[in-house]
Design a protein around this motif. Structure first.
Motif, PDB file in Angstrom:
ATOM      1  N   SER A   6       0.855  -1.189   0.000  1.00 27.67           N
ATOM      2  CA  SER A   6       0.000   0.000   0.000  1.00 27.67           C
ATOM      3  C   SER A   6       0.891   1.239   0.000  1.00 27.67           C
ATOM      4  O   SER A   6       2.084   1.160   0.319  1.00 27.67           O
ATOM      5  N   PRO A   7       0.313   2.399  -0.312  1.00 29.67           N
ATOM      6  CA  PRO A   7       1.104   3.635  -0.225  1.00 29.67           C
ATOM      7  C   PRO A   7       1.684   3.846   1.180  1.00 29.67           C
ATOM      8  O   PRO A   7       2.833   4.276   1.321  1.00 29.67           O
ATOM      9  N   TRP A   8       0.897   3.537   2.225  1.00 25.54           N
ATOM     10  CA  TRP A   8       1.402   3.667   3.597  1.00 25.54           C
ATOM     11  C   TRP A   8       2.635   2.783   3.799  1.00 25.54           C
ATOM     12  O   TRP A   8       3.637   3.212   4.360  1.00 25.54           O
ATOM     13  N   ALA A   9       2.552   1.534   3.347  1.00 24.15           N
ATOM     14  CA  ALA A   9       3.671   0.598   3.522  1.00 24.15           C
ATOM     15  C   ALA A   9       4.911   1.083   2.785  1.00 24.15           C
ATOM     16  O   ALA A   9       6.027   0.985   3.307  1.00 24.15           O
ATOM     17  N   MET A  10       4.731   1.626   1.602  1.00 25.30           N
ATOM     18  CA  MET A  10       5.886   2.123   0.845  1.00 25.30           C
ATOM     19  C   MET A  10       6.604   3.244   1.582  1.00 25.30           C
ATOM     20  O   MET A  10       7.817   3.353   1.530  1.00 25.30           O
ATOM     21  N   LYS A  11       5.849   4.079   2.282  1.00 24.00           N
ATOM     22  CA  LYS A  11       6.451   5.207   3.000  1.00 24.00           C
ATOM     23  C   LYS A  11       7.003   4.814   4.362  1.00 24.00           C
ATOM     24  O   LYS A  11       7.941   5.441   4.842  1.00 24.00           O
ATOM     25  N   ASN A  12       6.454   3.776   5.007  1.00 20.73           N
ATOM     26  CA  ASN A  12       6.754   3.520   6.410  1.00 20.73           C
ATOM     27  C   ASN A  12       7.515   2.237   6.721  1.00 20.73           C
ATOM     28  O   ASN A  12       7.992   2.078   7.834  1.00 20.73           O
ATOM     29  N   LEU A  13       7.606   1.333   5.787  1.00 16.70           N
ATOM     30  CA  LEU A  13       8.300   0.065   6.031  1.00 16.70           C
ATOM     31  C   LEU A  13       9.586   0.030   5.233  1.00 16.70           C
ATOM     32  O   LEU A  13       9.596   0.362   4.052  1.00 16.70           O
ATOM     33  N   LYS A  14      10.648  -0.369   5.880  1.00 13.38           N
ATOM     34  CA  LYS A  14      11.958  -0.379   5.228  1.00 13.38           C
ATOM     35  C   LYS A  14      12.625  -1.747   5.404  1.00 13.38           C
ATOM     36  O   LYS A  14      12.599  -2.325   6.477  1.00 13.38           O
ATOM     37  N   PHE A  15      13.253  -2.203   4.348  1.00 12.21           N
ATOM     38  CA  PHE A  15      14.058  -3.414   4.398  1.00 12.21           C
ATOM     39  C   PHE A  15      15.259  -3.165   5.304  1.00 12.21           C
ATOM     40  O   PHE A  15      15.958  -2.165   5.157  1.00 12.21           O
ATOM     41  N   ASP A  16      15.493  -4.047   6.246  1.00 14.45           N
ATOM     42  CA  ASP A  16      16.597  -3.908   7.197  1.00 14.45           C
ATOM     43  C   ASP A  16      17.875  -4.486   6.576  1.00 14.45           C
ATOM     44  O   ASP A  16      18.270  -5.610   6.847  1.00 14.45           O
ATOM     45  N   SER A  17      18.502  -3.694   5.713  1.00 13.26           N
ATOM     46  CA  SER A  17      19.686  -4.176   4.986  1.00 13.26           C
ATOM     47  C   SER A  17      20.892  -4.362   5.900  1.00 13.26           C
ATOM     48  O   SER A  17      21.847  -5.037   5.523  1.00 13.26           O
ATOM     49  N   ASN A  18      20.876  -3.793   7.089  1.00  8.29           N
ATOM     50  CA  ASN A  18      21.968  -4.016   8.041  1.00  8.29           C
ATOM     51  C   ASN A  18      21.884  -5.395   8.676  1.00  8.29           C
ATOM     52  O   ASN A  18      22.886  -5.920   9.156  1.00  8.29           O
ATOM     53  N   PHE A  71      18.443 -13.793   0.267  1.00 11.47           N
ATOM     54  CA  PHE A  71      17.072 -14.173  -0.059  1.00 11.47           C
ATOM     55  C   PHE A  71      16.149 -14.263   1.152  1.00 11.47           C
ATOM     56  O   PHE A  71      14.964 -14.002   1.040  1.00 11.47           O
ATOM     57  N   HIS A  72      16.640 -14.657   2.300  1.00  6.44           N
ATOM     58  CA  HIS A  72      15.780 -15.004   3.432  1.00  6.44           C
ATOM     59  C   HIS A  72      15.594 -13.856   4.429  1.00  6.44           C
ATOM     60  O   HIS A  72      16.488 -13.063   4.633  1.00  6.44           O
ATOM     61  N   GLY A  73      14.417 -13.831   5.041  1.00  7.24           N
ATOM     62  CA  GLY A  73      14.179 -12.966   6.191  1.00  7.24           C
ATOM     63  C   GLY A  73      13.482 -11.662   5.920  1.00  7.24           C
ATOM     64  O   GLY A  73      12.743 -11.172   6.772  1.00  7.24           O
ATOM     65  N   TRP A  74      13.686 -11.079   4.774  1.00 10.13           N
ATOM     66  CA  TRP A  74      13.175  -9.734   4.542  1.00 10.13           C
ATOM     67  C   TRP A  74      11.656  -9.664   4.598  1.00 10.13           C
ATOM     68  O   TRP A  74      11.092  -8.728   5.150  1.00 10.13           O
ATOM     69  N   GLU A  75      10.962 -10.667   4.023  1.00  8.98           N
ATOM     70  CA  GLU A  75       9.511 -10.585   3.933  1.00  8.98           C
ATOM     71  C   GLU A  75       8.836 -10.676   5.289  1.00  8.98           C
ATOM     72  O   GLU A  75       7.921  -9.905   5.591  1.00  8.98           O
ATOM     73  N   CYS A  84      19.382 -16.186   9.159  1.00  2.40           N
ATOM     74  CA  CYS A  84      18.335 -15.169   9.084  1.00  2.40           C
ATOM     75  C   CYS A  84      17.234 -15.426  10.113  1.00  2.40           C
ATOM     76  O   CYS A  84      16.708 -14.483  10.709  1.00  2.40           O
ATOM     77  N   ASP A  85      16.887 -16.675  10.331  1.00  2.00           N
ATOM     78  CA  ASP A  85      15.886 -17.016  11.344  1.00  2.00           C
ATOM     79  C   ASP A  85      16.371 -16.577  12.726  1.00  2.00           C
ATOM     80  O   ASP A  85      15.615 -15.978  13.497  1.00  2.00           O
ATOM     81  N   ARG A  86      17.612 -16.833  13.027  1.00  4.14           N
ATOM     82  CA  ARG A  86      18.194 -16.435  14.313  1.00  4.14           C
ATOM     83  C   ARG A  86      18.185 -14.911  14.463  1.00  4.14           C
ATOM     84  O   ARG A  86      17.816 -14.372  15.510  1.00  4.14           O
ATOM     85  N   LEU A  87      18.550 -14.199  13.411  1.00  2.12           N
ATOM     86  CA  LEU A  87      18.545 -12.737  13.451  1.00  2.12           C
ATOM     87  C   LEU A  87      17.131 -12.189  13.620  1.00  2.12           C
ATOM     88  O   LEU A  87      16.900 -11.247  14.387  1.00  2.12           O
ATOM     89  N   PHE A  88      16.165 -12.777  12.900  1.00  6.46           N
ATOM     90  CA  PHE A  88      14.776 -12.349  13.014  1.00  6.46           C
ATOM     91  C   PHE A  88      14.273 -12.554  14.436  1.00  6.46           C
ATOM     92  O   PHE A  88      13.666 -11.657  15.025  1.00  6.46           O
ATOM     93  N   ARG A  89      14.521 -13.721  15.000  1.00  5.17           N
ATOM     94  CA  ARG A  89      14.064 -13.999  16.372  1.00  5.17           C
ATOM     95  C   ARG A  89      14.729 -13.076  17.382  1.00  5.17           C
ATOM     96  O   ARG A  89      14.106 -12.661  18.359  1.00  5.17           O
TER      97      ARG A  89
END
Length: 79
Positions: A3-15, A20-24, A62-67
């Protein structure tokens, strides 16, 4: 789709996540942490790959980082 809100407010945590894993799941959890709903809509689209999840060690990392990032939030929101 975002959505437009998501595009403005959600950011991929590239740090935190690479590859491939974890971002979604991270982006969806960001939305939930901000009080938004995450909606999944069935589509007639297929993703073709060689099979499997790719690099299993990368998935586990990625699972460990997400948790580590979201574990406390997820525990608080369990039903």
């Amino acid at each position: 789709a975002f959505s437009p809100w998501a595009m403005k407010n959600l950011k991929f945590d590239s740090n935190l996540y690479r590859g491939f894993h974890g971002w979604e799941v991270d982006v969806c959890t960001q939305a939930k942490a901000k009080g938004k709903r995450v909606v999944v809509v069935p589509t007639n689209v297929r993703h073709h790959s060689k099979g499997g999840f790719g690099d299993g060690r990368d998935w586990q990392r990625c699972d460990r980082l997400f948790r580590g990032k979201w574990g406390k939030f997820l525990e608080r929101t369990k039903r």
